[in-house]
Scaffold this active site. Sequence first.
Site, PDB file in Angstrom:
ATOM      1  N   ALA A  23      -1.317  -2.027  14.007  1.00 28.62           N
ATOM      2  CA  ALA A  23      -2.022  -2.725  15.081  1.00 28.62           C
ATOM      3  C   ALA A  23      -2.381  -1.842  16.262  1.00 28.62           C
ATOM      4  O   ALA A  23      -2.825  -2.350  17.288  1.00 28.62           O
ATOM      5  CB  ALA A  23      -1.174  -3.909  15.569  1.00 28.62           C
ATOM      6  N   GLY A  28      -6.684  -3.450  12.944  1.00 30.71           N
ATOM      7  CA  GLY A  28      -5.481  -4.112  13.432  1.00 30.71           C
ATOM      8  C   GLY A  28      -5.532  -4.379  14.917  1.00 30.71           C
ATOM      9  O   GLY A  28      -5.200  -5.483  15.375  1.00 30.71           O
ATOM     10  N   SER A 156      -9.883  -3.817  -0.190  1.00 30.25           N
ATOM     11  CA  SER A 156     -11.136  -3.066  -0.113  1.00 30.25           C
ATOM     12  C   SER A 156     -11.988  -3.368  -1.329  1.00 30.25           C
ATOM     13  O   SER A 156     -11.464  -3.705  -2.401  1.00 30.25           O
ATOM     14  CB  SER A 156     -10.840  -1.564  -0.057  1.00 30.25           C
ATOM     15  OG  SER A 156     -12.038  -0.807  -0.097  1.00 30.25           O
ATOM     16  N   TYR A 179      -6.545   5.994  -3.005  1.00 32.43           N
ATOM     17  CA  TYR A 179      -6.733   4.828  -2.135  1.00 32.43           C
ATOM     18  C   TYR A 179      -7.267   3.643  -2.945  1.00 32.43           C
ATOM     19  O   TYR A 179      -6.756   2.516  -2.837  1.00 32.43           O
ATOM     20  CB  TYR A 179      -7.696   5.201  -1.006  1.00 32.43           C
ATOM     21  CG  TYR A 179      -8.259   4.050  -0.220  1.00 32.43           C
ATOM     22  CD1 TYR A 179      -7.601   3.557   0.902  1.00 32.43           C
ATOM     23  CD2 TYR A 179      -9.473   3.453  -0.586  1.00 32.43           C
ATOM     24  CE1 TYR A 179      -8.128   2.490   1.632  1.00 32.43           C
ATOM     25  CE2 TYR A 179      -9.998   2.396   0.135  1.00 32.43           C
ATOM     26  CZ  TYR A 179      -9.323   1.922   1.240  1.00 32.43           C
ATOM     27  OH  TYR A 179      -9.853   0.879   1.949  1.00 32.43           O
TER      28      TYR A 179
END
Length: 284
Positions: A23, A28, A156, A179
């Site tokens: 965050a 975030g 994603s 990823y």
Amino acid sequence: MDTQAVPSHAPAAFDGTVLITGATQGLGLHLARDLAGRGTTLLLHGRNEERLDRAAAEVRAISAGRANVRTYLADLSDLDQVRSLAAAVRAAEPRLDVLVNNAVAGGGAEPLRREVSAQGHELRFAVNYLTPYLLIRELLPLLTASAPARVVQVASMGQSPVDFDDVMMERDYEGLEAYCRSKLAMIMSTFDLAAAETAGSGVTFNALHPAHLMDTEGVRAYGLTPAVPVEEGVRPTVRLITDPALVEVSGRYFDRFTDTAAHDQAYDPRARRRLAELTRTMLA
């Protein structure tokens, strides 16, 4: 697949308690800013104390006293710290209405350099998949006690199948590929969590692709050109957090506002079983 129309107005005020990982920057931080004026109790996670304190001060200022903001410090590449984070939340928080697994390890500035976590797991698989899974497991009793509750997995559209012969990518390593595999693993586990094992818990589990190539540190570090500002990803994510129409929707993958299909491997029962077995072994 069913599609959901883009909301024509901002979501209503939300007075629940929301934990957002990662965050201190990017999506975030923008989520925290958006929720700050809605009366939300915000639990902000970060791995750098100075940045975390700065983010909390900014969110408190934006809220003008409407939001309670508390901070939790942990390095999510270390599963021991993930467990400690969850224990701290369970000890301090009377309820948890939403967990947003947003923290991410992107493709990296040196994508051909394979990195590992504190436990020796490939870094992107650890941060983007193992950590969210473990955090859910550790916080599920608190989420269930606060039901109806939600888990929002920031995934994603970049998804690649997990290679079960080389899950840790010890051969032909490339950061963006790592990823993409980790994000598909996240979606696969989201579907499993929404299935029979948590039926009746009152907790929903959904994943989403918030926006394409947002202007984040991770996108730029890999050398990609951002396509949209981070704000583009906020509304789809906040919708999964707050929209009362989604209170019973679970086990879905959304591309922004659209309920759509993920990669084929996410629907392969054998692949999901293999991932679940591997995960149990790695977290034992």
